[in-house]
Design a protein around this motif. Structure first.
Motif, PDB file in Angstrom:
ATOM      1  N   ARG A 201       0.833  -1.202   0.000  1.00  0.00           N
ATOM      2  CA  ARG A 201       0.000   0.000   0.000  1.00  0.00           C
ATOM      3  C   ARG A 201       0.866   1.250   0.000  1.00  0.00           C
ATOM      4  O   ARG A 201       1.904   1.290   0.635  1.00  0.00           O
ATOM      5  N   ASN A 202       0.403   2.251  -0.706  1.00  0.00           N
ATOM      6  CA  ASN A 202       0.994   3.589  -0.666  1.00  0.00           C
ATOM      7  C   ASN A 202      -0.174   4.565  -0.763  1.00  0.00           C
ATOM      8  O   ASN A 202      -0.736   4.751  -1.825  1.00  0.00           O
ATOM      9  N   ASP A 203      -0.561   5.144   0.368  1.00  0.00           N
ATOM     10  CA  ASP A 203      -1.704   6.046   0.379  1.00  0.00           C
ATOM     11  C   ASP A 203      -1.511   7.138   1.420  1.00  0.00           C
ATOM     12  O   ASP A 203      -0.391   7.348   1.903  1.00  0.00           O
TER      13      ASP A 203
ATOM     14  N   THR B  59       4.846  -0.808   8.025  1.00  0.00           N
ATOM     15  CA  THR B  59       4.160   0.387   7.541  1.00  0.00           C
ATOM     16  C   THR B  59       4.868   1.630   8.045  1.00  0.00           C
ATOM     17  O   THR B  59       4.988   1.847   9.255  1.00  0.00           O
TER      18      THR B  59
ATOM     19  N   THR C 287       3.391   0.751   2.909  1.00  0.00           N
ATOM     20  CA  THR C 287       3.492  -0.578   3.514  1.00  0.00           C
ATOM     21  C   THR C 287       4.135  -1.568   2.561  1.00  0.00           C
ATOM     22  O   THR C 287       3.768  -1.643   1.386  1.00  0.00           O
TER      23      THR C 287
END
Length: 126
Positions: A7-9, A77, A14
């Motif tokens: 994830r990249n938000d 993360t 992460t």
């Protein structure tokens, strides 16, 4: 290592790696692998935030606390810093071609924190 981006938000960046490829003699995650995955989560965050091909990112200082074993997946993360810290980091990099930022990474498994990493990363232009 078997690293993959999960994830990249707006909450952070992460990455994870399987314990099967990063295990010790107890069949839990090797501490060095946990540290490496946590470091890469923070490094990846900085690299993507700068979005600057000429940037060199290095770890200036880091520490890690191991709180419990990891048995299946090392999930790290890097929390997004507050907006003010991130803006200051970007401003300094843009103006001085060098900036530092301290990042925090949590390594979790099954919703529990297994390790806490803190690192100071420095970015500079070539």
């Amino acid at each position: 290592m078997g690293l993959r981006v999960v994830r990249n938000d707006e909450t952070g960046f992460t990455v994870e790696a399987p314990v099967a490829l990063n295990s010790n003699h107890l069949r839990t995650a090797f501490g060095g692998s946990i540290n490496a995955v946590a470091t890469l989560a923070a490094y990846g965050f900085v690299w993507l935030e700068l979005n600057e091909a000429a940037a060199h990112v290095v770890v200036a200082e880091s520490s890690i606390r191991f709180l419990r074993p990891v048995r299946e997946t090392i999930r790290a993360t890097c929390a997004r810093p507050d907006a003010e810290s991130l803006a200051e980091f970007r401003r300094r990099f843009s103006e001085k071609q060098k900036a530092a930022i301290t990042l925090h990474v949590s390594v979790t498994e099954a919703g529990e924190i297994a390790a806490e990493f803190e690192g100071r990363f420095v970015a500079r232009t070539a």
